[in-house]
Design a protein around this motif. Structure first.
Motif, PDB file in Angstrom:
ATOM      1  N   THR A 100      25.257  -2.370 -36.128  1.00 51.86           N
ATOM      2  CA  THR A 100      25.233  -1.962 -37.533  1.00 51.86           C
ATOM      3  C   THR A 100      23.834  -1.507 -37.939  1.00 51.86           C
ATOM      4  N   GLN A 101      22.823  -2.288 -37.517  1.00 46.37           N
ATOM      5  CA  GLN A 101      21.454  -1.961 -37.875  1.00 46.37           C
ATOM      6  C   GLN A 101      21.007  -0.657 -37.213  1.00 46.37           C
ATOM      7  N   GLY A 102      21.424  -0.432 -35.969  1.00 47.17           N
ATOM      8  CA  GLY A 102      21.097   0.811 -35.276  1.00 47.17           C
ATOM      9  C   GLY A 102      21.669   2.016 -35.994  1.00 47.17           C
ATOM     10  N   GLU A 103      22.900   1.841 -36.486  1.00 46.11           N
ATOM     11  CA  GLU A 103      23.537   2.918 -37.249  1.00 46.11           C
ATOM     12  C   GLU A 103      22.770   3.179 -38.545  1.00 46.11           C
ATOM     13  N   LEU A 104      22.302   2.106 -39.177  1.00 45.61           N
ATOM     14  CA  LEU A 104      21.519   2.249 -40.410  1.00 45.61           C
ATOM     15  C   LEU A 104      20.232   3.022 -40.139  1.00 45.61           C
ATOM     16  N   VAL A 105      19.522   2.678 -39.042  1.00 47.38           N
ATOM     17  CA  VAL A 105      18.270   3.367 -38.692  1.00 47.38           C
ATOM     18  C   VAL A 105      18.532   4.859 -38.514  1.00 47.38           C
ATOM     19  N   ARG A 106      19.595   5.195 -37.768  1.00 52.96           N
ATOM     20  CA  ARG A 106      19.882   6.616 -37.540  1.00 52.96           C
ATOM     21  C   ARG A 106      20.246   7.339 -38.827  1.00 52.96           C
ATOM     22  N   SER A 107      21.002   6.677 -39.704  1.00 50.83           N
ATOM     23  CA  SER A 107      21.383   7.330 -40.957  1.00 50.83           C
ATOM     24  C   SER A 107      20.169   7.512 -41.870  1.00 50.83           C
ATOM     25  N   LEU A 108      19.236   6.545 -41.860  1.00 50.38           N
ATOM     26  CA  LEU A 108      18.008   6.687 -42.655  1.00 50.38           C
ATOM     27  C   LEU A 108      17.178   7.865 -42.155  1.00 50.38           C
ATOM     28  N   LYS A 109      17.070   7.977 -40.815  1.00 40.22           N
ATOM     29  CA  LYS A 109      16.297   9.089 -40.259  1.00 40.22           C
ATOM     30  C   LYS A 109      16.968  10.426 -40.566  1.00 40.22           C
ATOM     31  N   ALA A 110      18.283  10.452 -40.410  1.00 44.00           N
ATOM     32  CA  ALA A 110      19.008  11.695 -40.675  1.00 44.00           C
ATOM     33  C   ALA A 110      18.922  12.087 -42.146  1.00 44.00           C
ATOM     34  N   GLY A 111      18.848  11.074 -43.014  1.00 41.67           N
ATOM     35  CA  GLY A 111      18.785  11.336 -44.452  1.00 41.67           C
ATOM     36  C   GLY A 111      17.379  11.486 -44.982  1.00 41.67           C
ATOM     37  N   ASN A 112      16.391  11.602 -44.057  1.00 41.63           N
ATOM     38  CA  ASN A 112      14.989  11.766 -44.458  1.00 41.63           C
ATOM     39  C   ASN A 112      14.533  10.690 -45.432  1.00 41.63           C
ATOM     40  N   ALA A 113      14.885   9.454 -45.147  1.00 43.82           N
ATOM     41  CA  ALA A 113      14.446   8.340 -45.991  1.00 43.82           C
ATOM     42  C   ALA A 113      12.937   8.179 -45.885  1.00 43.82           C
ATOM     43  N   SER A 114      12.355   7.358 -46.749  1.00 42.31           N
ATOM     44  CA  SER A 114      10.906   7.166 -46.742  1.00 42.31           C
ATOM     45  C   SER A 114      10.475   6.477 -45.462  1.00 42.31           C
ATOM     46  N   LYS A 115       9.221   6.711 -45.066  1.00 44.92           N
ATOM     47  CA  LYS A 115       8.668   6.122 -43.857  1.00 44.92           C
ATOM     48  C   LYS A 115       8.736   4.600 -43.913  1.00 44.92           C
ATOM     49  N   ASP A 116       8.404   4.015 -45.060  1.00 36.96           N
ATOM     50  CA  ASP A 116       8.420   2.561 -45.194  1.00 36.96           C
ATOM     51  C   ASP A 116       9.822   2.004 -44.994  1.00 36.96           C
ATOM     52  N   GLU A 117      10.808   2.693 -45.564  1.00 32.49           N
ATOM     53  CA  GLU A 117      12.193   2.234 -45.457  1.00 32.49           C
ATOM     54  C   GLU A 117      12.665   2.285 -43.997  1.00 32.49           C
ATOM     55  N   ILE A 118      12.312   3.383 -43.290  1.00 30.16           N
ATOM     56  CA  ILE A 118      12.698   3.515 -41.880  1.00 30.16           C
ATOM     57  C   ILE A 118      11.991   2.460 -41.043  1.00 30.16           C
ATOM     58  N   ASP A 119      10.680   2.298 -41.269  1.00 29.12           N
ATOM     59  CA  ASP A 119       9.914   1.307 -40.495  1.00 29.12           C
ATOM     60  C   ASP A 119      10.466  -0.093 -40.679  1.00 29.12           C
ATOM     61  N   SER A 120      10.846  -0.420 -41.922  1.00 26.09           N
ATOM     62  CA  SER A 120      11.400  -1.738 -42.209  1.00 26.09           C
ATOM     63  C   SER A 120      12.713  -1.952 -41.447  1.00 26.09           C
ATOM     64  N   ALA A 121      13.556  -0.910 -41.437  1.00 28.39           N
ATOM     65  CA  ALA A 121      14.839  -1.009 -40.736  1.00 28.39           C
ATOM     66  C   ALA A 121      14.639  -1.122 -39.228  1.00 28.39           C
TER      67      ALA A 121
END
Length: 478
Positions: A22-43
Motif C-alpha cells: 500500500t505504501q509503495g503504491e502511495l509513493v508512486r502515486s505521489l511521484k506521478a502526481g508531482n507532490a511536494s518533495k517533503d511529502e514524497i520524502d516522508s512517504a
C-alpha cells in the motif's frame, strides 16, 4: 509504524507485507502526481521503515511477489544489522541515512556484481593503451558485470558496442546527468566502438504528467545536451523510443521476445508494480532491455545477434541495474549474449548525500543552464560543508572530506589527481577552510559549464536530427 523498533514488530508479517504494498503504491502515486518533495520524502521514509520492520520479522528482504508464509528464523538485530539497512535502493528510490553516502561494498554484495579492482583497471589500460579515466582511477565507476568478457573479446579483435540512455522528464539537466555521458564518450574514444543512446520518452509519458509531444520535445532537447558532450556523429545513434520503435521491426521483435519470457510476477518482484499500475508501465522494462541486443539496430549491425553490448549505468537517477539483471536473465533464453555492465556511484545533491537532486528544486544541483554567478551563489550558499563550526575549531581539528559536497564534486570534475590529494590533505588538516575549498570548486565548475553551453549552442535542430536518424555507423568490426 515509522518509529517501530526493528526487534519488536507490532504487526504480523502479512500485515507488514500488505502495508508495504500500500505504501509503495502511495509513493508512486505521489511521484506521478508531482507532490511536494517533503511529502514524497516522508512517504519514502515510511516505506523504508516498513521494509526494515519486515526484514526484522522475516529474516529476509521484502519481495513483492512473495507473501510471507511461516516466519523465517529471527535475524540478527544488532548494530551491524541496523547499519546494513541504512541504505535503501530500488529502481526508483535511492536513500541513505549516512552523510558519507551509500556503502558501495554492501551494494556489490547485495546485487551480486563484481568490484572494479586495480587489476581490472590495469587490464583496461593495457587493452586501450590509454591512461584510465579519472572515474575509474577514483572508484566513481566501482562495479561491473562481465567486463572481463568484453576485454577478452576486444583483445581477440571481436566486436562490442556501447549502450546508455536518458529519461527525459524535463529540459533541465544538471551536472550529475553528465557523468555517464562523459565516461561513455571516453569509452567510445579509447575502444573506437559504436554507441546507441536510448531516450525513454515513452517511459516518462507513462510515469509523469506529460503529453506525448512534451515527452518527445524533452527527448530532443536533452539529446542536444548529450551531443554537446562531444560524441562522434559517425559512431553514435541517439533514438527516441516514441520515434524509433514504430520504424524498426528488429527492435520491436526483440521487445516482444523479451515480453514473452518475463512473467507479471517477475516484474512485480523486480520493480514493485501493483495491480493498479498501467499495463504500459508493466511492459516498459522490455523496451529498455531491447537495445542490449545488436539486431535491434539492423541499420547498424544488420541481422547479427552475436555482438556483445556494454552498458555504463549512470548515477543521475535511481539504479538501472534491476532492468539489466532481468535482461541478462532473458538473454540466453532467446539466444543472445548477456549485456555487460559498468555501475557508477550516485551523484550527491548540493545539500548532501542524504538528500536528493530534483529538477523542481534549482538549488539542489548545478544545472547546465546556470550562469557563472548562479554557480558561485549555489556552491557558497547550499553546498553541504564538512568544516567545523568555527575557524578556530577547523584549524585545530580539520574538515571532513567524506561528507563535504564541494570535495565530493571535485572528485568527479577535477582532473588533476595530485591537486585533489593536496586539497584533501589541506582540508583534513585544517590548513584549508571551507570557503577556500568552495572557491576551488567554483573555479572548476564555471568554465566546465560555460564550455558545455558554448558547445550546446552549436547543436542545431539539423545536427540533432542527423544523430537521431537511423543509419549505418562507422566501425572496424570483423
Amino acid at each position: 509504524m515509522a518509529n517501530m523498533p526493528n526487534s519488536e514488530p507490532c504487526a504480523s508479517p502479512l500485515e507488514l507485507f500488505n502495508s508495504i504494498a500500500t505504501q509503495g503504491e502511495l509513493v508512486r502515486s505521489l511521484k506521478a502526481g508531482n507532490a511536494s518533495k517533503d511529502e514524497i520524502d516522508s512517504a519514502v521514509k515510511m516505506l523504508l521503515s516498513l521494509k526494515m520492520s519486515y526484514k526484522a520479522a522475516m529474516g529476509e528482504d521484502y519481495k513483492a511477489d512473495c507473501p510471507p508464509g511461516n516466519p523465517a528464523p529471527t535475524s540478527n538485530h544488532g548494530p551491524d544489522a541496523a547499519e546494513a539497512e541504512e541504505d535503501f535502493v530500488d529502481p526508483w528510490t535511492v536513500q541513505t541515512s549516512s552523510a558519507k553516502g551509500i556503502d558501495y561494498d554492501k551494494l556489490i554484495v547485495r546485487f551480486g556484481s563484481s568490484k572494479i579492482d586495480k587489476e581490472l583497471i590495469n587490464r583496461i589500460e593495457r587493452a586501450t593503451g590509454q591512461r584510465p579515466h579519472r572515474f575509474l582511477r577514483r572508484g566513481i565507476f566501482f562495479s561491473h558485470r562481465d567486463m572481463n568478457q568484453v576485454l577478452d573479446a576486444y583483445e581477440n579483435k571481436k566486436p562490442f558496442y556501447l549502450y546508455t540512455g536518458r529519461g527525459p522528464s524535463s529540459e533541465a539537466m544538471h551536472v550529475g546527468h553528465l557523468i555517464p555521458f562523459i565516461f561513455t564518450k571516453w569509452l567510445q574514444d579509447v575502444f573506437n566502438v559504436p554507441l546507441v543512446i536510448q531516450m525513454t520518452d515513452d517511459e516518462k509519458y507513462l510515469w509523469k504528467d506529460l503529453t506525448l509531444d512534451q515527452a518527445y520535445g524533452y527527448a530532443v532537447e536533452n539529446a542536444k545536451d548529450i551531443i554537446a558532450c562531444g560524441f562522434d556523429i559517425n559512431k553514435t545513434f541517439i533514438f527516441s523510443d516514441l520515434d524509433y520503435m514504430g520504424m524498426s521491426s528488429g527492435f520491436y521483435k526483440n521487445v516482444v521476445k523479451i515480453q514473452k519470457h518475463v512473467t507479471f510476477n517477475q516484474v512485480k518482484g523486480i520493480f514493485g508494480f501493483t495491480d493498479s499500475d498501467s499495463i504500459g508501465k508493466i511492459s516498459f522494462p522490455a523496451i529498455q532491455a531491447a537495445p542490449s541486443f545488436s539486431n535491434s539496430f539492423p541499420q547498424i549491425f544488420q541481422d547479427r545477434t552475436d555482438i556483445q553490448c556494454l552498458i555504463p549505468c549512470g548515477p543521475y537517477s535511481p539504479p538501472q541495474d534491476p532492468y539489466f539483471r532481468m535482461t541478462r536473465d532473458v538473454a540466453p533464453r532467446i539466444g543472445y549474449p548477456k549485456p555487460a555492465l559498468l555501475h557508477s556511484t550516485f551523484f550527491p545533491a548540493l545539500q548532501g548525500a542524504q538528500t536528493k537532486m530534483s529538477a523542481s528544486d534549482p538549488n539542489s544541483s548545478i544545472f547546465l543552464t546556470d550562469t557563472a554567478k548562479q554557480i558561485k551563489t549555489k556552491v557558497n550558499k547550499h553546498a553541504f560543508s564538512g568544516g567545523r563550526d568555527t575557524i578556530e575549531e577547523h584549524r585545530q581539528f580539520g574538515g571532513n572530506c567524506d561528507v563535504d559536497v564541494s570535495f565530493m564534486y571535485l572528485t568527479f570534475f577535477l582532473e588533476d589527481d595530485d591537486k585533489l590529494e593536496q586539497i584533501r590533505k589541506d582540508y583534513t588538516s585544517g590548513n584549508m577552510l571551507t570557503g577556500e575549498l568552495k572557491k576551488v570548486l567554483i573555479e572548476v565548475l564555471q568554465p566546465l559549464i560555460a564550455e558545455h553551453q558554448a558547445r550546446r549552442k552549436e547543436v542545431t535542430d539539423e545536427i540533432a536530427k542527423e544523430f537521431m536518424t537511423p543509419r549505418e555507423l562507422s566501425f572496424d568490426f570483423q
